[in-house]
Design a protein around this motif. Structure first.
Motif, short mmCIF file in Angstrom:
data_model
loop_
_atom_site.label_atom_id
_atom_site.label_comp_id
_atom_site.label_asym_id
_atom_site.label_seq_id
_atom_site.Cartn_x
_atom_site.Cartn_y
_atom_site.Cartn_z
N LEU A 1 48.51 38.20 7.58
CA LEU A 1 47.90 38.18 6.26
C LEU A 1 48.58 37.12 5.40
O LEU A 1 49.81 37.09 5.31
N GLN A 2 47.79 36.28 4.77
CA GLN A 2 48.32 35.22 3.92
C GLN A 2 48.83 35.79 2.60
O GLN A 2 48.37 36.83 2.12
N LEU A 3 49.76 35.07 1.99
CA LEU A 3 50.25 35.43 0.66
C LEU A 3 49.25 35.01 -0.41
O LEU A 3 48.98 35.77 -1.35
N ALA A 4 48.70 33.81 -0.27
CA ALA A 4 47.76 33.29 -1.26
C ALA A 4 46.71 32.44 -0.56
O ALA A 4 47.02 31.75 0.41
N ASN A 5 45.50 32.47 -1.09
CA ASN A 5 44.42 31.69 -0.49
C ASN A 5 44.33 30.32 -1.13
O ASN A 5 44.34 30.19 -2.36
N SER A 6 44.18 29.30 -0.31
CA SER A 6 44.17 27.93 -0.81
C SER A 6 42.90 27.60 -1.57
O SER A 6 42.91 26.78 -2.49
N GLU A 7 41.78 28.22 -1.22
CA GLU A 7 40.50 27.90 -1.87
C GLU A 7 40.31 28.66 -3.17
O GLU A 7 39.86 28.09 -4.17
N ILE B 1 39.45 35.13 5.70
CA ILE B 1 39.91 34.26 4.62
C ILE B 1 41.09 33.38 5.03
O ILE B 1 41.50 32.50 4.27
N GLU B 2 41.65 33.60 6.21
CA GLU B 2 42.84 32.86 6.61
C GLU B 2 42.53 31.37 6.83
O GLU B 2 41.40 30.98 7.14
N HIS B 3 43.56 30.55 6.67
CA HIS B 3 43.46 29.12 6.93
C HIS B 3 43.08 28.89 8.39
O HIS B 3 43.38 29.71 9.26
N ASP B 4 42.44 27.76 8.67
CA ASP B 4 42.02 27.45 10.04
C ASP B 4 43.18 27.51 11.03
O ASP B 4 43.00 27.86 12.19
N ALA C 1 53.11 41.73 10.63
CA ALA C 1 53.62 40.91 11.73
C ALA C 1 53.91 39.48 11.30
O ALA C 1 54.99 38.94 11.56
N VAL C 2 52.94 38.85 10.63
CA VAL C 2 53.06 37.43 10.28
C VAL C 2 52.38 37.18 8.94
O VAL C 2 51.32 37.76 8.65
N SER C 3 52.97 36.31 8.13
CA SER C 3 52.32 35.89 6.89
C SER C 3 52.43 34.38 6.70
O SER C 3 53.49 33.79 6.91
N VAL D 1 57.27 34.50 8.74
CA VAL D 1 56.50 33.77 7.74
C VAL D 1 56.63 32.28 8.04
O VAL D 1 57.59 31.84 8.68
N PHE D 2 55.66 31.52 7.57
CA PHE D 2 55.74 30.07 7.76
C PHE D 2 55.19 29.36 6.53
O PHE D 2 54.45 29.93 5.73
#
Length: 343
Positions: free
Chosen positions: A117-123, A87-90, A135-137, A158-159
């Motif tokens: 792992l993302q905080l929220a999905n864009s789609e 589900i992650e962004h490209d 590790a990264v979000s 995070v970014f």
């Protein structure tokens, strides 16, 4: 009359960001120069860094400004071999091993220190519970819309990208604990504490800092609660008009502004074009690449088959969206749907 309902793609520039950017345009110096003009430019950058640190809850963290979330993702993820879900962004998917399973929209993280792992999905707008030690979000879609604090998250890095919360396009940031060893991807003059070379985009950075403060203030004031109510009004009206509609993530925690819904037999890109002609800017659940329309792997991962995923439409509201605009969209969408059925 045009109505913009694609805020997950990019948000309008906030007045606070515009004001800060106009002021920064009059600052002549290079932030790396030691003379008064250079120090003035450096002051603009450091003010924005402090503003972003406060807004994201990272008072003791390092913040590296980049050209956007895509570059920040590369800086955070390159060469680390982290695991993540499809589900992650490209920008994240390009660097990870997409092996984590998704169950009812939730990503199953087995080893947080080896995962992104993302905080929220864009789609879909679906929110994830971010485990301690992650590790990264990618917090790009969630920042300013849902509560988040780097200092209490327990996440390594995070970014985010400014244009998602009302800052300018072309600037983002990577945030991580002080002293973290990060290999620079862009070599040169050693700007941004040696982590990202190249003269800082002073004007855009000023806009990002101002937008971050304003976005956090709106969130704290409960501004997105009204938007969530509008999203619910939209979905009830669409469901009343087309009871076969599938609302993706409706039973999960979602961003307050996002509705992704599937209309069987009506392709998402066709809906986007029809609504564009009717004066509404929305997005499909599919992504266009090299002129070919591909079924979204995000929608596949959350349980839709290819035919369902092909019929997805995303409507993402903003703080300035009105109920009248929502109902005009529903009316136009319903009319387009009726004409298609009659054809």
């Amino acid at each position: 009359m045009r109505t913009y309902l694609d805020h997950n793609a990019t948000a309008p520039l906030r007045p606070e960001a515009r004001t800060a950017m106009l002021a920064a345009m009059d600052v002549v110096g290079n932030p790396s120069s030691v003379h008064a003009e250079g120090r003035a430019a450096k002051g603009v950058v450091e003010k924005a860094r402090a503003q972003l640190a406060e807004a994201v809850g990272a008072p003791n963290a390092d913040i590296v400004f980049t050209s956007g979330a895509t570059e920040a993702a590369a800086l955070a993820l390159a060469g680390r071999g982290l695991k993540a879900a499809p589900i992650e962004h490209d920008a994240v998917h390009a660097w990870i091993d997409p092996v984590l399973p998704v169950v009812d929209g939730a990503v199953m993280v087995d080893d947080p220190g080896a995962c992104a792992l993302q905080l929220a999905n864009s789609e879909t707008g679906i929110l994830q519970d971010l485990p301690q030690g992650l590790a990264v979000s990618d917090i790009t879609q969630g920042f300013g819309r849902v509560p988040f604090s780097f200092s209490w998250s327990g996440i390594g890095m995070v970014f985010l990208s400014a244009h998602k919360f009302g800052g300018p396009k072309g600037v983002g940031a990577l945030i991580f604990p002080q002293g973290t060893d990060i290999a620079s991807q862009i070599k040169g003059g050693g700007q941004e504490m040696g982590r990202r070379s190249g003269t800082e985009n002073v004007i855009a950075i000023a806009g990002m800092g101002a937008a971050a403060v304003a976005a956090q203030a709106d969130l704290a004031a409960g501004a997105w609660d009204r938007v969530a109510k509008l999203r619910n009004i939209l979905e009830k009206a669409i469901e009343a008009a087309e009871n076969s509609t599938i609302f993706v993530g409706k039973d999960q925690s979602r961003l307050p502004n996002t509705s992704c819904f599937v209309t069987p037999g009506w392709k998402g890109e066709t809906q986007v074009m029809a609504m564009d002609l009717a004066g509404f800017a929305v997005s499909a659940g599919s992504a266009c690449s090299s002129g070919k329309v591909k079924v979204s792997r995000v929608l596949r991962a959350v349980g839709l088959d290819d035919d369902q995923a092909a019929g997805a439409l995303r409507v993402s509201l903003g703080l300035d969206t009105t109920e009248e605009e929502v109902m005009r969209f529903v009316q136009a969408w319903t009319e387009k749907r009726a004409r298609r059925r009659a054809a």
